[in-house]
Design a protein around this motif. Structure first.
Motif, PDB file in Angstrom:
ATOM      1  N   GLY A  67     -44.195  91.493-112.937  1.00  0.00           N
ATOM      2  CA  GLY A  67     -42.913  92.189-112.963  1.00  0.00           C
ATOM      3  C   GLY A  67     -41.805  91.514-112.196  1.00  0.00           C
ATOM      4  N   THR A  68     -42.105  90.438-111.447  1.00  0.00           N
ATOM      5  CA  THR A  68     -41.048  89.768-110.695  1.00  0.00           C
ATOM      6  C   THR A  68     -41.397  88.301-110.465  1.00  0.00           C
ATOM      7  OG1 THR A  68     -39.687  89.802-108.711  1.00  0.00           O
ATOM      8  CG2 THR A  68     -41.986  90.393-108.432  1.00  0.00           C
ATOM      9  N   ARG A  69     -40.367  87.498-110.346  1.00  0.00           N
ATOM     10  CA  ARG A  69     -40.547  86.093-109.975  1.00  0.00           C
ATOM     11  C   ARG A  69     -40.118  85.866-108.525  1.00  0.00           C
ATOM     12  NH1 ARG A  69     -38.469  82.582-115.135  1.00  0.00           N
ATOM     13  NH2 ARG A  69     -39.850  83.561-116.641  1.00  0.00           N
ATOM     14  N   ILE A  70     -39.629  86.901-107.903  1.00  0.00           N
ATOM     15  CA  ILE A  70     -39.146  86.797-106.533  1.00  0.00           C
ATOM     16  C   ILE A  70     -40.327  86.889-105.578  1.00  0.00           C
ATOM     17  CG2 ILE A  70     -37.690  87.864-104.774  1.00  0.00           C
ATOM     18  CD1 ILE A  70     -35.988  88.977-107.122  1.00  0.00           C
ATOM     19  N   ARG A  71     -40.400  85.953-104.658  1.00  0.00           N
ATOM     20  CA  ARG A  71     -41.471  85.961-103.669  1.00  0.00           C
ATOM     21  C   ARG A  71     -41.163  87.010-102.601  1.00  0.00           C
ATOM     22  NH1 ARG A  71     -41.619  81.887-106.262  1.00  0.00           N
ATOM     23  NH2 ARG A  71     -43.015  80.183-106.483  1.00  0.00           N
ATOM     24  N   SER A  72     -42.214  87.622-102.109  1.00  0.00           N
ATOM     25  CA  SER A  72     -42.012  88.656-101.097  1.00  0.00           C
ATOM     26  C   SER A  72     -41.543  88.033 -99.790  1.00  0.00           C
ATOM     27  CB  SER A  72     -43.318  89.424-100.861  1.00  0.00           C
ATOM     28  OG  SER A  72     -44.225  88.612-100.144  1.00  0.00           O
ATOM     29  N   SER A  73     -40.893  88.837 -99.002  1.00  0.00           N
ATOM     30  CA  SER A  73     -40.420  88.350 -97.703  1.00  0.00           C
ATOM     31  C   SER A  73     -41.602  88.019 -96.794  1.00  0.00           C
ATOM     32  CB  SER A  73     -39.509  89.385 -97.039  1.00  0.00           C
ATOM     33  OG  SER A  73     -40.191  90.606 -96.862  1.00  0.00           O
ATOM     34  N   GLU A  74     -42.741  88.697 -96.996  1.00  0.00           N
ATOM     35  CA  GLU A  74     -43.931  88.401 -96.197  1.00  0.00           C
ATOM     36  C   GLU A  74     -44.450  86.990 -96.481  1.00  0.00           C
ATOM     37  OE1 GLU A  74     -43.780  91.208 -98.101  1.00  0.00           O
ATOM     38  OE2 GLU A  74     -43.720  92.813 -96.612  1.00  0.00           O
ATOM     39  N   ILE A  75     -44.439  86.599 -97.752  1.00  0.00           N
ATOM     40  CA  ILE A  75     -44.907  85.258 -98.118  1.00  0.00           C
ATOM     41  C   ILE A  75     -43.965  84.208 -97.543  1.00  0.00           C
ATOM     42  CG2 ILE A  75     -45.210  83.659-100.053  1.00  0.00           C
ATOM     43  CD1 ILE A  75     -46.412  86.013-101.622  1.00  0.00           C
ATOM     44  N   ASN A  76     -42.670  84.431 -97.656  1.00  0.00           N
ATOM     45  CA  ASN A  76     -41.705  83.479 -97.105  1.00  0.00           C
ATOM     46  C   ASN A  76     -41.822  83.385 -95.585  1.00  0.00           C
ATOM     47  OD1 ASN A  76     -40.584  82.690 -99.581  1.00  0.00           O
ATOM     48  ND2 ASN A  76     -39.207  84.443 -99.587  1.00  0.00           N
ATOM     49  N   ALA A  77     -42.004  84.524 -94.932  1.00  0.00           N
ATOM     50  CA  ALA A  77     -42.149  84.529 -93.474  1.00  0.00           C
ATOM     51  C   ALA A  77     -43.428  83.813 -93.055  1.00  0.00           C
ATOM     52  CB  ALA A  77     -42.141  85.958 -92.941  1.00  0.00           C
ATOM     53  N   CYS A  78     -44.504  84.041 -93.805  1.00  0.00           N
ATOM     54  CA  CYS A  78     -45.771  83.371 -93.527  1.00  0.00           C
ATOM     55  C   CYS A  78     -45.593  81.863 -93.619  1.00  0.00           C
ATOM     56  CB  CYS A  78     -46.835  83.844 -94.506  1.00  0.00           C
ATOM     57  SG  CYS A  78     -48.400  82.952 -94.399  1.00  0.00           S
ATOM     58  N   ARG A  79     -44.995  81.397 -94.709  1.00  0.00           N
ATOM     59  CA  ARG A  79     -44.777  79.961 -94.903  1.00  0.00           C
ATOM     60  C   ARG A  79     -43.968  79.374 -93.754  1.00  0.00           C
ATOM     61  NH1 ARG A  79     -40.839  78.912 -99.246  1.00  0.00           N
ATOM     62  NH2 ARG A  79     -39.514  79.263 -97.470  1.00  0.00           N
ATOM     63  N   ASP A  80     -42.886  80.038 -93.385  1.00  0.00           N
ATOM     64  CA  ASP A  80     -42.037  79.539 -92.298  1.00  0.00           C
ATOM     65  C   ASP A  80     -42.797  79.475 -90.980  1.00  0.00           C
ATOM     66  OD1 ASP A  80     -40.004  79.364 -94.162  1.00  0.00           O
ATOM     67  OD2 ASP A  80     -38.982  81.197 -93.478  1.00  0.00           O
ATOM     68  N   LYS A  81     -43.592  80.515 -90.699  1.00  0.00           N
ATOM     69  CA  LYS A  81     -44.352  80.571 -89.448  1.00  0.00           C
ATOM     70  C   LYS A  81     -45.423  79.479 -89.406  1.00  0.00           C
ATOM     71  CE  LYS A  81     -47.047  83.738 -86.601  1.00  0.00           C
ATOM     72  NZ  LYS A  81     -47.556  85.102 -86.464  1.00  0.00           N
ATOM     73  N   VAL A  82     -46.136  79.296 -90.512  1.00  0.00           N
ATOM     74  CA  VAL A  82     -47.192  78.286 -90.568  1.00  0.00           C
ATOM     75  C   VAL A  82     -46.595  76.886 -90.414  1.00  0.00           C
ATOM     76  CG1 VAL A  82     -48.899  77.220 -92.112  1.00  0.00           C
ATOM     77  CG2 VAL A  82     -48.818  79.697 -91.853  1.00  0.00           C
ATOM     78  N   LYS A  83     -45.484  76.624 -91.101  1.00  0.00           N
ATOM     79  CA  LYS A  83     -44.839  75.305 -90.997  1.00  0.00           C
ATOM     80  C   LYS A  83     -44.365  75.034 -89.573  1.00  0.00           C
ATOM     81  CE  LYS A  83     -41.917  73.917 -94.087  1.00  0.00           C
ATOM     82  NZ  LYS A  83     -40.848  73.871 -95.103  1.00  0.00           N
ATOM     83  N   ALA A  84     -43.748  76.032 -88.947  1.00  0.00           N
ATOM     84  CA  ALA A  84     -43.246  75.856 -87.587  1.00  0.00           C
ATOM     85  C   ALA A  84     -44.389  75.573 -86.612  1.00  0.00           C
ATOM     86  CB  ALA A  84     -42.467  77.091 -87.147  1.00  0.00           C
ATOM     87  N   LYS A  85     -45.489  76.291 -86.770  1.00  0.00           N
ATOM     88  CA  LYS A  85     -46.640  76.088 -85.891  1.00  0.00           C
ATOM     89  C   LYS A  85     -47.229  74.687 -86.082  1.00  0.00           C
ATOM     90  CE  LYS A  85     -50.736  78.554 -84.360  1.00  0.00           C
ATOM     91  NZ  LYS A  85     -51.584  79.717 -84.564  1.00  0.00           N
ATOM     92  N   ALA A  86     -47.324  74.245 -87.334  1.00  0.00           N
ATOM     93  CA  ALA A  86     -47.862  72.915 -87.628  1.00  0.00           C
ATOM     94  C   ALA A  86     -46.962  71.820 -87.061  1.00  0.00           C
ATOM     95  CB  ALA A  86     -48.031  72.734 -89.128  1.00  0.00           C
ATOM     96  N   MET A  87     -45.665  71.963 -87.225  1.00  0.00           N
ATOM     97  CA  MET A  87     -44.739  70.944 -86.722  1.00  0.00           C
ATOM     98  C   MET A  87     -44.744  70.914 -85.193  1.00  0.00           C
ATOM     99  SD  MET A  87     -43.942  69.411 -89.415  1.00  0.00           S
ATOM    100  CE  MET A  87     -42.808  68.218 -88.718  1.00  0.00           C
ATOM    101  N   ALA A  88     -44.929  72.059 -84.552  1.00  0.00           N
ATOM    102  CA  ALA A  88     -45.041  72.090 -83.093  1.00  0.00           C
ATOM    103  C   ALA A  88     -46.297  71.351 -82.650  1.00  0.00           C
ATOM    104  CB  ALA A  88     -45.049  73.528 -82.589  1.00  0.00           C
ATOM    105  N   HIS A  89     -47.389  71.530 -83.406  1.00  0.00           N
ATOM    106  CA  HIS A  89     -48.636  70.820 -83.094  1.00  0.00           C
ATOM    107  C   HIS A  89     -48.429  69.313 -83.224  1.00  0.00           C
ATOM    108  CE1 HIS A  89     -52.889  69.826 -82.950  1.00  0.00           C
ATOM    109  NE2 HIS A  89     -52.677  69.097 -84.027  1.00  0.00           N
ATOM    110  N   ILE A  90     -47.772  68.884 -84.279  1.00  0.00           N
ATOM    111  CA  ILE A  90     -47.520  67.453 -84.492  1.00  0.00           C
ATOM    112  C   ILE A  90     -46.636  66.908 -83.375  1.00  0.00           C
ATOM    113  CG2 ILE A  90     -46.388  65.776 -86.013  1.00  0.00           C
ATOM    114  CD1 ILE A  90     -49.197  66.784 -86.911  1.00  0.00           C
ATOM    115  N   ALA A  91     -45.644  67.653 -82.953  1.00  0.00           N
ATOM    116  CA  ALA A  91     -44.790  67.214 -81.852  1.00  0.00           C
ATOM    117  C   ALA A  91     -45.608  67.035 -80.578  1.00  0.00           C
ATOM    118  CB  ALA A  91     -43.663  68.211 -81.623  1.00  0.00           C
TER     119      ALA A  91
END
Length: 101
Positions: A67-91
């Motif tokens: 019924g929708t092609r729009i991603r939920s805000s939870e999925i977007n927030a999850c992606r942002d949080k996971v990416k930020a945590k990974a980049m902090a680890h790499i730093a």
């Protein structure tokens, strides 16, 4: 030196609570970076693309909701949080290497 990074997302971040099973466990994806030179902009850019791809997988970015092609805000927030945590680890890894560790 560690050459892989595990991206982990709690299942609750990727799906609405009503759709989440009671026994949900975190889901993880490993990202290899031993073949990259993290001292170059190109190496860092390739790693960031790998992390972006893995974060989309771990957070269910490709999951289709009827019924929708729009991603939920939870999925977007999850992606942002996971990416930020990974980049902090790499730093942190880069800082340790710069200090001779």
């Amino acid at each position: 030196m560690k050459t892989t990074l595990a991206l982990i997302a709690a299942a609750g971040l990727a799906v609405p609570a009503a759709a989440m099973p009671a026994d949900a466990v975190p889901y993880s994806v490993s990202v290899k970076y031993s073949d990259l030179n993290l001292d170059t902009p190109e190496g860092l850019a390739r790693l960031e693309r790998r992390i972006d791809t893995a974060s989309r997988e771990v957070c269910g970015f490709q999951r289709v909701v009827t019924g929708t092609r729009i991603r939920s805000s939870e999925i977007n927030a999850c992606r942002d949080k996971v990416k930020a945590k990974a980049m902090a680890h790499i730093a942190a890894v880069r800082d340790e290497q710069a200090r001779g560790g």
